[in-house]
Design a protein around this motif. Structure first.
Motif, PDB file in Angstrom:
ATOM      1  N   LEU A  99       0.821  -1.203   0.000  1.00  0.00           N
ATOM      2  CA  LEU A  99       0.000   0.000   0.000  1.00  0.00           C
ATOM      3  C   LEU A  99       0.860   1.261   0.000  1.00  0.00           C
ATOM      4  CD1 LEU A  99      -2.902   0.961   0.038  1.00  0.00           C
ATOM      5  CD2 LEU A  99      -2.857   0.811   2.514  1.00  0.00           C
ATOM      6  N   ASN A 100       1.912   1.271   0.793  1.00  0.00           N
ATOM      7  CA  ASN A 100       2.791   2.439   0.839  1.00  0.00           C
ATOM      8  C   ASN A 100       3.526   2.652  -0.476  1.00  0.00           C
ATOM      9  OD1 ASN A 100       2.336   3.739   3.281  1.00  0.00           O
ATOM     10  ND2 ASN A 100       3.577   2.251   4.387  1.00  0.00           N
ATOM     11  N   GLN A 101       3.882   1.567  -1.162  1.00  0.00           N
ATOM     12  CA  GLN A 101       4.520   1.692  -2.482  1.00  0.00           C
ATOM     13  C   GLN A 101       3.573   2.411  -3.445  1.00  0.00           C
ATOM     14  OE1 GLN A 101       7.538   0.785  -3.748  1.00  0.00           O
ATOM     15  NE2 GLN A 101       6.986   1.402  -5.805  1.00  0.00           N
ATOM     16  N   LEU A 102       2.299   2.013  -3.437  1.00  0.00           N
ATOM     17  CA  LEU A 102       1.325   2.654  -4.323  1.00  0.00           C
ATOM     18  C   LEU A 102       1.058   4.096  -3.907  1.00  0.00           C
ATOM     19  CD1 LEU A 102      -1.216  -0.255  -4.895  1.00  0.00           C
ATOM     20  CD2 LEU A 102       0.665   0.498  -6.364  1.00  0.00           C
ATOM     21  N   ARG A 103       1.020   4.356  -2.606  1.00  0.00           N
ATOM     22  CA  ARG A 103       0.816   5.727  -2.124  1.00  0.00           C
ATOM     23  C   ARG A 103       1.971   6.632  -2.546  1.00  0.00           C
ATOM     24  NH1 ARG A 103      -0.992   4.417   4.104  1.00  0.00           N
ATOM     25  NH2 ARG A 103      -3.239   4.258   3.736  1.00  0.00           N
ATOM     26  N   PHE A 104       3.180   6.144  -2.355  1.00  0.00           N
ATOM     27  CA  PHE A 104       4.357   6.930  -2.727  1.00  0.00           C
ATOM     28  C   PHE A 104       4.361   7.197  -4.228  1.00  0.00           C
ATOM     29  CE2 PHE A 104       8.786   7.164  -4.158  1.00  0.00           C
ATOM     30  CZ  PHE A 104       9.186   8.297  -3.476  1.00  0.00           C
ATOM     31  N   MET A 105       4.070   6.178  -5.010  1.00  0.00           N
ATOM     32  CA  MET A 105       4.069   6.348  -6.465  1.00  0.00           C
ATOM     33  C   MET A 105       2.956   7.303  -6.890  1.00  0.00           C
ATOM     34  SD  MET A 105       5.935   5.692  -8.966  1.00  0.00           S
ATOM     35  CE  MET A 105       6.999   4.510  -8.206  1.00  0.00           C
ATOM     36  N   SER A 106       1.830   7.256  -6.197  1.00  0.00           N
ATOM     37  CA  SER A 106       0.728   8.169  -6.497  1.00  0.00           C
ATOM     38  C   SER A 106       1.165   9.619  -6.280  1.00  0.00           C
ATOM     39  CB  SER A 106      -0.470   7.838  -5.612  1.00  0.00           C
ATOM     40  OG  SER A 106      -1.490   8.776  -5.787  1.00  0.00           O
ATOM     41  N   MET A 107       1.922   9.853  -5.219  1.00  0.00           N
ATOM     42  CA  MET A 107       2.404  11.206  -4.945  1.00  0.00           C
ATOM     43  C   MET A 107       3.381  11.676  -6.017  1.00  0.00           C
ATOM     44  SD  MET A 107       2.922  11.186  -0.829  1.00  0.00           S
ATOM     45  CE  MET A 107       3.595  12.834  -0.825  1.00  0.00           C
ATOM     46  N   THR A 108       4.256  10.793  -6.474  1.00  0.00           N
ATOM     47  CA  THR A 108       5.233  11.193  -7.479  1.00  0.00           C
ATOM     48  C   THR A 108       4.597  11.378  -8.856  1.00  0.00           C
ATOM     49  OG1 THR A 108       5.868   8.917  -7.957  1.00  0.00           O
ATOM     50  CG2 THR A 108       7.139  10.056  -6.289  1.00  0.00           C
ATOM     51  N   CYS A 109       3.473  10.735  -9.088  1.00  0.00           N
ATOM     52  CA  CYS A 109       2.811  10.818 -10.399  1.00  0.00           C
ATOM     53  C   CYS A 109       1.828  11.982 -10.505  1.00  0.00           C
ATOM     54  CB  CYS A 109       2.075   9.517 -10.702  1.00  0.00           C
ATOM     55  SG  CYS A 109       3.163   8.132 -11.004  1.00  0.00           S
ATOM     56  N   ARG A 110       1.576  12.666  -9.396  1.00  0.00           N
ATOM     57  CA  ARG A 110       0.581  13.743  -9.428  1.00  0.00           C
ATOM     58  C   ARG A 110       0.927  14.839 -10.416  1.00  0.00           C
ATOM     59  NH1 ARG A 110      -0.907  15.648  -3.520  1.00  0.00           N
ATOM     60  NH2 ARG A 110       0.916  14.490  -2.899  1.00  0.00           N
ATOM     61  N   SER A 111       2.201  15.148 -10.533  1.00  0.00           N
ATOM     62  CA  SER A 111       2.593  16.244 -11.425  1.00  0.00           C
ATOM     63  C   SER A 111       2.861  15.777 -12.854  1.00  0.00           C
ATOM     64  CB  SER A 111       3.840  16.936 -10.873  1.00  0.00           C
ATOM     65  OG  SER A 111       4.900  16.010 -10.813  1.00  0.00           O
ATOM     66  N   LYS A 112       2.862  14.476 -13.072  1.00  0.00           N
ATOM     67  CA  LYS A 112       3.102  13.945 -14.414  1.00  0.00           C
ATOM     68  C   LYS A 112       1.786  13.872 -15.184  1.00  0.00           C
ATOM     69  CE  LYS A 112       7.023  11.187 -12.932  1.00  0.00           C
ATOM     70  NZ  LYS A 112       7.573   9.840 -12.803  1.00  0.00           N
ATOM     71  N   ARG A 113       1.904  13.898 -16.481  1.00  0.00           N
ATOM     72  CA  ARG A 113       0.694  13.801 -17.284  1.00  0.00           C
ATOM     73  C   ARG A 113       0.126  12.392 -17.214  1.00  0.00           C
ATOM     74  NH1 ARG A 113       0.853  11.282 -22.034  1.00  0.00           N
ATOM     75  NH2 ARG A 113       2.845  10.698 -22.920  1.00  0.00           N
ATOM     76  N   ALA A 172       3.016   3.027 -13.809  1.00  0.00           N
ATOM     77  CA  ALA A 172       2.015   2.849 -14.872  1.00  0.00           C
ATOM     78  C   ALA A 172       0.625   2.700 -14.278  1.00  0.00           C
ATOM     79  CB  ALA A 172       2.367   1.629 -15.717  1.00  0.00           C
ATOM     80  N   LEU A 173       0.510   1.930 -13.196  1.00  0.00           N
ATOM     81  CA  LEU A 173      -0.797   1.744 -12.555  1.00  0.00           C
ATOM     82  C   LEU A 173      -1.345   3.064 -12.031  1.00  0.00           C
ATOM     83  CD1 LEU A 173      -3.058  -0.103 -11.421  1.00  0.00           C
ATOM     84  CD2 LEU A 173      -1.673  -0.297  -9.347  1.00  0.00           C
ATOM     85  N   MET A 174      -0.522   3.814 -11.319  1.00  0.00           N
ATOM     86  CA  MET A 174      -1.016   5.044 -10.701  1.00  0.00           C
ATOM     87  C   MET A 174      -1.290   6.133 -11.726  1.00  0.00           C
ATOM     88  SD  MET A 174      -1.369   3.744  -7.881  1.00  0.00           S
ATOM     89  CE  MET A 174      -2.344   5.097  -7.330  1.00  0.00           C
ATOM     90  N   ARG A 175      -0.584   6.131 -12.845  1.00  0.00           N
ATOM     91  CA  ARG A 175      -0.844   7.134 -13.881  1.00  0.00           C
ATOM     92  C   ARG A 175      -2.091   6.804 -14.693  1.00  0.00           C
ATOM     93  NH1 ARG A 175       4.716   8.639 -16.823  1.00  0.00           N
ATOM     94  NH2 ARG A 175       3.375  10.164 -17.832  1.00  0.00           N
ATOM     95  N   CYS A 176      -2.516   5.551 -14.675  1.00  0.00           N
ATOM     96  CA  CYS A 176      -3.649   5.111 -15.503  1.00  0.00           C
ATOM     97  C   CYS A 176      -4.879   4.710 -14.699  1.00  0.00           C
ATOM     98  CB  CYS A 176      -3.229   3.923 -16.355  1.00  0.00           C
ATOM     99  SG  CYS A 176      -1.808   4.232 -17.392  1.00  0.00           S
TER     100      CYS A 176
END
Length: 143
Positions: free
Chosen positions: A29-43, A68-72
């Motif tokens: 869960l923390n891996q996905l949360r962290f990745m979600s935070m880093t992907c917020r500014s990406k398209r 890829a999961l968090m961006r899509c």
């Protein structure tokens, strides 16, 4: 006017109960949360393009699949998912759903996987979301 009950006014506010999860599930869960935070500014990326790119690059890492999961994910759910900051004990509905999906895939419970995907993911995205969550869950002890 309704009188105020004294026991309600003096009783401390209780936090909602938190369901305990294993260390592996919390790390997932923390891996996905962290990745979600880093992907917020990406398209945002198209889910089909992201998975096609990952299939070409066989050596793609856990981070690449999580990104890829968090961006899509918003495209697959047809709404923006809500995730807390890494380390937060409480879980949102979206986080609980992702965790349950990862656990169902890890224990090869196809009935639960099908139910979870059908309940939230658009038909054309189910196979790809299952692939991404499955690849990420391989790195964690979710069972």
């Amino acid at each position: 006017m309704v009188p105020l009950r004294l026991d309600m006014a003096t009783e401390p506010h209780r936090a909602p109960p938190v369901r305990p999860v294993s260390d592996g599930a919390f790390a997932f869960l923390n891996q996905l949360r962290f990745m979600s935070m880093t992907c917020r500014s990406k398209r945002r990326t198209d889910l089909f393009e992201a998975c096609a790119l990952l299939h070409v690059t066989r050596s793609a890492s856990r981070e690449a699949h999580a990104e890829a999961l968090m961006r899509c994910l918003a495209q697959a759910l047809d709404k923006q998912p809500r995730l807390h900051a890494p380390g937060t004990v409480e879980m949102t509905f979206d986080e609980t759903w992702l965790l349950q999906l990862g656990q169902a895939i890890a224990r090869a419970d196809e009935g639960s996987v099908a139910f979870l995907l059908k309940s939230r993911v658009l038909l054309e995205h189910r196979r790809l979301i299952r692939y991404l969550v499955g690849r990420i869950s391989e790195y964690f002890s979710l069972v």
